[in-house]
Design a protein around this motif. Structure first.
Motif, PDB file in Angstrom:
ATOM      1  N   ILE B  78     -16.900  37.511   5.666  1.00  0.00           N
ATOM      2  CA  ILE B  78     -16.264  36.955   4.456  1.00  0.00           C
ATOM      3  C   ILE B  78     -16.987  35.686   4.020  1.00  0.00           C
ATOM      4  CG2 ILE B  78     -14.150  35.865   3.588  1.00  0.00           C
ATOM      5  CD1 ILE B  78     -12.573  37.855   5.303  1.00  0.00           C
ATOM      6  N   LEU B  79     -17.339  34.851   5.017  1.00  0.00           N
ATOM      7  CA  LEU B  79     -18.060  33.605   4.729  1.00  0.00           C
ATOM      8  C   LEU B  79     -19.385  33.892   4.010  1.00  0.00           C
ATOM      9  CD1 LEU B  79     -18.468  30.499   5.180  1.00  0.00           C
ATOM     10  CD2 LEU B  79     -19.486  31.063   7.374  1.00  0.00           C
ATOM     11  N   VAL B  80     -20.130  34.871   4.541  1.00  0.00           N
ATOM     12  CA  VAL B  80     -21.423  35.209   3.941  1.00  0.00           C
ATOM     13  C   VAL B  80     -21.233  35.761   2.519  1.00  0.00           C
ATOM     14  CG1 VAL B  80     -23.414  36.759   4.109  1.00  0.00           C
ATOM     15  CG2 VAL B  80     -22.547  35.612   6.156  1.00  0.00           C
ATOM     16  N   LEU B  81     -20.229  36.641   2.367  1.00  0.00           N
ATOM     17  CA  LEU B  81     -19.967  37.212   1.044  1.00  0.00           C
ATOM     18  C   LEU B  81     -19.623  36.123   0.020  1.00  0.00           C
ATOM     19  CD1 LEU B  81     -17.882  40.390   1.973  1.00  0.00           C
ATOM     20  CD2 LEU B  81     -20.167  40.353   0.961  1.00  0.00           C
ATOM     21  N   MET B  82     -18.781  35.185   0.434  1.00  0.00           N
ATOM     22  CA  MET B  82     -18.410  34.076  -0.447  1.00  0.00           C
ATOM     23  C   MET B  82     -19.637  33.296  -0.876  1.00  0.00           C
ATOM     24  SD  MET B  82     -14.979  32.247   0.964  1.00  0.00           S
ATOM     25  CE  MET B  82     -15.825  31.584   2.379  1.00  0.00           C
ATOM     26  N   GLN B  83     -20.486  32.968   0.112  1.00  0.00           N
ATOM     27  CA  GLN B  83     -21.670  32.169  -0.167  1.00  0.00           C
ATOM     28  C   GLN B  83     -22.605  32.893  -1.120  1.00  0.00           C
ATOM     29  OE1 GLN B  83     -22.917  28.699   1.308  1.00  0.00           O
ATOM     30  NE2 GLN B  83     -23.329  29.311  -0.781  1.00  0.00           N
ATOM     31  N   LEU B  84     -22.804  34.199  -0.861  1.00  0.00           N
ATOM     32  CA  LEU B  84     -23.639  35.016  -1.740  1.00  0.00           C
ATOM     33  C   LEU B  84     -23.052  35.064  -3.145  1.00  0.00           C
ATOM     34  CD1 LEU B  84     -24.623  38.102   0.456  1.00  0.00           C
ATOM     35  CD2 LEU B  84     -26.129  36.293  -0.391  1.00  0.00           C
ATOM     36  N   GLY B  85     -21.744  35.301  -3.196  1.00  0.00           N
ATOM     37  CA  GLY B  85     -21.071  35.399  -4.494  1.00  0.00           C
ATOM     38  C   GLY B  85     -21.177  34.102  -5.274  1.00  0.00           C
ATOM     39  N   GLY B  86     -20.854  33.001  -4.636  1.00  0.00           N
ATOM     40  CA  GLY B  86     -20.876  31.700  -5.300  1.00  0.00           C
ATOM     41  C   GLY B  86     -22.267  31.354  -5.801  1.00  0.00           C
ATOM     42  N   LEU B  87     -23.250  31.473  -4.915  1.00  0.00           N
ATOM     43  CA  LEU B  87     -24.633  31.185  -5.292  1.00  0.00           C
ATOM     44  C   LEU B  87     -25.099  32.124  -6.398  1.00  0.00           C
ATOM     45  CD1 LEU B  87     -26.782  30.428  -2.135  1.00  0.00           C
ATOM     46  CD2 LEU B  87     -26.686  29.138  -4.263  1.00  0.00           C
ATOM     47  N   GLY B  88     -24.745  33.411  -6.238  1.00  0.00           N
ATOM     48  CA  GLY B  88     -25.167  34.418  -7.213  1.00  0.00           C
ATOM     49  C   GLY B  88     -24.652  34.098  -8.596  1.00  0.00           C
ATOM     50  N   VAL B  89     -23.366  33.767  -8.671  1.00  0.00           N
ATOM     51  CA  VAL B  89     -22.770  33.493  -9.976  1.00  0.00           C
ATOM     52  C   VAL B  89     -23.430  32.282 -10.625  1.00  0.00           C
ATOM     53  CG1 VAL B  89     -20.688  32.704 -11.109  1.00  0.00           C
ATOM     54  CG2 VAL B  89     -20.570  34.531  -9.442  1.00  0.00           C
ATOM     55  N   MET B  90     -23.598  31.225  -9.817  1.00  0.00           N
ATOM     56  CA  MET B  90     -24.179  29.992 -10.360  1.00  0.00           C
ATOM     57  C   MET B  90     -25.601  30.262 -10.851  1.00  0.00           C
ATOM     58  SD  MET B  90     -24.638  26.310  -8.573  1.00  0.00           S
ATOM     59  CE  MET B  90     -23.041  25.738  -8.101  1.00  0.00           C
ATOM     60  N   THR B  91     -26.405  30.926 -10.004  1.00  0.00           N
ATOM     61  CA  THR B  91     -27.798  31.191 -10.357  1.00  0.00           C
ATOM     62  C   THR B  91     -27.893  32.091 -11.585  1.00  0.00           C
ATOM     63  OG1 THR B  91     -28.141  31.205  -7.988  1.00  0.00           O
ATOM     64  CG2 THR B  91     -29.994  31.846  -9.349  1.00  0.00           C
ATOM     65  N   PHE B  92     -27.127  33.190 -11.560  1.00  0.00           N
ATOM     66  CA  PHE B  92     -27.181  34.129 -12.678  1.00  0.00           C
ATOM     67  C   PHE B  92     -26.839  33.447 -13.992  1.00  0.00           C
ATOM     68  CE2 PHE B  92     -26.768  38.021  -9.884  1.00  0.00           C
ATOM     69  CZ  PHE B  92     -27.955  38.570 -10.318  1.00  0.00           C
ATOM     70  N   SER B  93     -25.746  32.663 -13.984  1.00  0.00           N
ATOM     71  CA  SER B  93     -25.318  32.122 -15.275  1.00  0.00           C
ATOM     72  C   SER B  93     -26.313  31.083 -15.787  1.00  0.00           C
ATOM     73  CB  SER B  93     -23.896  31.573 -15.217  1.00  0.00           C
ATOM     74  OG  SER B  93     -23.804  30.546 -14.296  1.00  0.00           O
ATOM     75  N   VAL B  94     -26.887  30.283 -14.890  1.00  0.00           N
ATOM     76  CA  VAL B  94     -27.914  29.324 -15.327  1.00  0.00           C
ATOM     77  C   VAL B  94     -29.141  30.074 -15.845  1.00  0.00           C
ATOM     78  CG1 VAL B  94     -29.517  27.542 -14.568  1.00  0.00           C
ATOM     79  CG2 VAL B  94     -27.143  27.460 -13.823  1.00  0.00           C
ATOM     80  N   PHE B  95     -29.537  31.128 -15.129  1.00  0.00           N
ATOM     81  CA  PHE B  95     -30.731  31.888 -15.533  1.00  0.00           C
ATOM     82  C   PHE B  95     -30.516  32.641 -16.837  1.00  0.00           C
ATOM     83  CE2 PHE B  95     -34.290  32.143 -12.434  1.00  0.00           C
ATOM     84  CZ  PHE B  95     -33.928  31.019 -11.733  1.00  0.00           C
ATOM     85  N   ILE B  96     -29.302  33.130 -17.033  1.00  0.00           N
ATOM     86  CA  ILE B  96     -29.021  33.819 -18.297  1.00  0.00           C
ATOM     87  C   ILE B  96     -29.179  32.842 -19.451  1.00  0.00           C
ATOM     88  CG2 ILE B  96     -27.129  34.754 -19.692  1.00  0.00           C
ATOM     89  CD1 ILE B  96     -26.192  36.160 -17.077  1.00  0.00           C
ATOM     90  N   ALA B  97     -28.650  31.626 -19.264  1.00  0.00           N
ATOM     91  CA  ALA B  97     -28.756  30.619 -20.312  1.00  0.00           C
ATOM     92  C   ALA B  97     -30.217  30.262 -20.574  1.00  0.00           C
ATOM     93  CB  ALA B  97     -27.968  29.378 -19.936  1.00  0.00           C
ATOM     94  N   LEU B  98     -31.049  30.324 -19.532  1.00  0.00           N
ATOM     95  CA  LEU B  98     -32.461  30.000 -19.710  1.00  0.00           C
ATOM     96  C   LEU B  98     -33.280  31.227 -20.062  1.00  0.00           C
ATOM     97  CD1 LEU B  98     -33.008  27.534 -16.785  1.00  0.00           C
ATOM     98  CD2 LEU B  98     -32.952  27.035 -19.221  1.00  0.00           C
ATOM     99  N   GLY B  99     -32.847  32.371 -19.546  1.00  0.00           N
ATOM    100  CA  GLY B  99     -33.594  33.608 -19.723  1.00  0.00           C
ATOM    101  C   GLY B  99     -33.789  33.970 -21.176  1.00  0.00           C
ATOM    102  N   ILE B 100     -32.826  33.595 -21.989  1.00  0.00           N
ATOM    103  CA  ILE B 100     -32.929  33.945 -23.400  1.00  0.00           C
ATOM    104  C   ILE B 100     -34.085  33.227 -24.080  1.00  0.00           C
ATOM    105  CG2 ILE B 100     -30.529  34.541 -23.806  1.00  0.00           C
ATOM    106  CD1 ILE B 100     -30.236  31.643 -24.900  1.00  0.00           C
TER     107      ILE B 100
END
Ligand SMILES: [K+]
Ligand SMILES: [K+]
Lengths: 454, 454
Positions: B78-100
């Motif tokens: 659960i700890l690993v999943l949380m960490q992956l999820g949290g990091l993933g969301v943060m990274t994805f949303s920042v990259f989406i904002a920049l990716g455009i």
């Protein structure tokens, strides 16, 4: 002279005129209903005020039974208040939409005349006359139909006549008052009455601009329909069908279980039309399933078409927002529908309206959780959904209730009175205000800067 | 090479990448949690899937008690999943904002770089590194603080270390999981733990762009703050204060009655911060008054700041809409704030987001009324508000519950699993999609036509 002066004044402060005239009529109505001659049972002033507000705002929520607790005189006062309220709302909203023309630049004025209300004569007196003629003709025809129905049911002629007129006015004005003891529940298997009431509601809440454009079209034999016409009629019909199908589906084994199929359909259409925003019901609302209650909530919030006797955020507001969303998903930077672009300031108006409307629902619903401090709403019979339903119904001037109205204490009544008044007069003032501002381009421009959304 | 290829691919189909990677991680997580080694009590696959979805979407709703029903191995997954999820969301949303940026014309690219993210380096690798360093530094510091607290409470060193790391990650990622039997309720009078968790949540949901701009500012000694920074921080702080004041007011004689004044304030701030969208609670949610529940609902819908580990419609979305409404009321045809104009396409994006978000709440809430067909939600214990709270909490990936989660049947669980996944992944995809479309001007223009709104 006087007419011109009033017209000028109204054009300058339409919002103020709306508020004053409604508040005055409301208060006078309450005093008249409070007179011993108007009611046959004990009636507190707050209950008289509640009834008067409900009538002048054409809401139809009741703390006293209109049939049993009021005398014929009292019922007549309610009838007059409903008629004044309904006519007032329709006239005000049409005039507000036209009133802005005066303050607009030539080009906007032209575009308004060209597109928004292509067939309106700018002469206010004639417009007013047309509204009155339309209203009274429609009401008279419906009343005639209802009179025959009621006579067929064995009512005496004098009573049948009063009932027919009362219900024709109540239905056309989307008021939802009834002088039958249990409202229209006694007529739940009477096709003709249900269909006549449905027709009257429809004529009242489809909006005067639609009727006017249709008449002009027939007269002038023009082909092109305005965007307003197409958007309104399309949304209106989609919503009626959506509501009817939902009720048919969710009440198949519920309140509609023992009905024949034709009656099922008539009843479903009746409630779908009535929820926006007439507020008649031929079945006790508390008996509907929670799914149908959900559908009622949605229909009540959306409400009628603009320039009508109905309330709610209005069909076009929903349509403009939906178009904005749909256009954005398709990649358009602005709202596009039927190969026409909707101006940005109108999208802003729609957002503002919906934002403030939803805020009002929340505030009043929240207030209502305070009026009975010892009974948490969401754990008790006096429940969260019932309270929400009540507030949505009051703000949308619908008048349906799961039964909460009769249990309200003093503060609850004050809360609902305010909700009814604000849902009717406040909304109209807001629309008038929004129509006045935001048209003229500002003398200075701010630099654009992006933010990260979502 | 590979990095460039992935980067290009991601830029072309960010939405698809997000969906696939989350779904894959979710499914693998569920399988791992389903293994006998992970749980100490019987665990059905649907419960494993529920827990895995809740962890990877950093929601924190639980059908099984994390402390009692899972082994240390399960808790670690659960700890690993949380960490992956949290990091993933943060990274994805920042990259989406920049990716455009890649697909934008030179002028828009310039304006993006100039204003929206003025301090971002366009080099994705370094950006990713900065996100990772920020995340792990913050988590390590919080974990250290928590470790000292837990040791002070008399926990053994090995257990205290695991708990400290678990709660630091859970709080920073705004996940809301706890490996204490009753969550943080055991620590409801421990100032230090509450304040550390509050700090961790704040660091996680204030959003990476804010942190990055702040760091750049300190380094470069620049003065000018971006509109994004000012809007986000302002809204964030106003919401925290609003929530805290509301809880203080409404729970004065409620759940906070027996607390000392300093603890009252800390607890109120803790819950105000946690409701957007961490989902920790030091007091049983069911004990809060209905007024506070209302405030919780509002805070949960609004959620965190963009580019963070949190969910909801986001602070800037609310800010953009509020600015639009306020500007319209002041007579501006477009959204204006801090002497800057917000581009029309961003207002459209905000409307679309909120519209679809509210629709999703309604649809899932509506679905939930079907999962137990014989018990009308609004009449029973399994009540309308509780169900609404549950859906809002799941869609906003908050994880608070009035106690409905544990009573869900199979269909209810599936409904909430879908709500959690859509609230996280669907929303991210939608934002990514909306960021891609609607920038390029269309080759043709439609004529404008007005409609009558309201
Ligand atoms: K009504
Ligand atoms: K959470």
């Amino acid at each position: 002279m006087e007419w011109k002066r009033i017209n000028r004044r109204f054009e300058r402060h339409p919002a103020r005129t709306v508020i004053y005239s409604f508040a005055l009529a409301d208060f006078i109505g309450a005093l008249l209903l409070w007179l011993p001659i108007s009611h046959s049972k004990e009636l507190s002033f707050i209950d008289a005020l509640f009834t008067s507000t409900s009538a002048i705002c054409v809401t139809g929520l009741t703390v006293a039974n209109t049939a049993l607790d009021f005398t014929k005189a009292g019922q007549f006062i309610i009838l007059v208040l409903m008629q004044l309220g309904g006519l007032g709302v329709m006239t005000f909203s049409v005039f507000i939409a036209l009133g802005i023309k005066q303050s607009l630049s030539f080009s906007s004025r032209l575009s308004l005349q060209e597109s928004f209300l292509p067939h309106f004569t700018p002469e206010p007196r004639r417009l007013l006359l047309t509204i009155f003629v339309y209203t009274f003709t429609a009401e008279a025809l419906i009343a005639l139909g209802l009179l025959l129905c009621f006579l067929g049911q064995g009512l005496k002629i004098k009573n049948a006549f009063f009932q027919a007129v009362f219900h024709a006015v109540s239905a056309f004005c989307n008021a939802g008052f009834s002088t039958f003891k249990d409202g229209l529940i006694d007529f739940q298997k009477n096709y003709l009455v249900l269909m006549l009431i449905t027709l009257a509601i429809f004529l009242g809440n489809v909006g005067f601009p639609i009727v006017y454009e249709l008449l002009s079209l027939l007269k002038e034999k023009r082909r092109r329909l305005s965007l307003h016409f197409r958007l309104t009629v399309y949304t209106h019909i989609v919503l009626i069908v959506f509501g009817a199908l939902a009720f048919l589906l969710f009440e198949k084994n519920g309140v509609l279980a023992n009905f024949s199929w034709p009656l099922k359909i008539v009843t479903a259409v009746f409630h779908s039309v009535s929820a926006r925003t007439a507020g008649f019901n031929s079945i006790n609302i508390a008996l509907f399933s929670e799914h149908s209650i959900y559908v009622f909530l949605i229909l009540m919030v959306i409400g009628a078409c603009p320039g009508s006797t109905g309330g709610g955020i209005k069909t076009t507001t929903l349509a403009v927002l939906s178009c904005t969303v749909w256009s954005r998903l398709r990649g358009f930077p602005q709202a596009v529908v039927f190969k026409r672009a909707i101006p940005v300031d109108q999208v802003g108006k729609a957002i503002t309206l919906v934002f403030i409307y939803l805020l009002a629902i929340m505030v009043f619903h929240f207030f209502l959780t305070f009026t009975e401090p010892n009974v948490p709403f969401y754990k008790s019979k006096h429940e969260f959904l019932g309270a929400l339903f009540e507030v949505v119904s009051a703000l949308g001037t619908v008048g349906l209730s799961t039964g909460v109205t009769s249990q309200l204490n003093l503060w609850g009544k004050i809360c609902i009175i305010m909700a009814m008044f604000i849902g009717r007069v406040g909304l109209l003032s807001l629309i008038s205000f929004l129509s006045e501002v935001g048209h003229e381009p500002r003398p200075y421009k701010y630099p654009k800067e992006r933010v990260m959304v979502g």
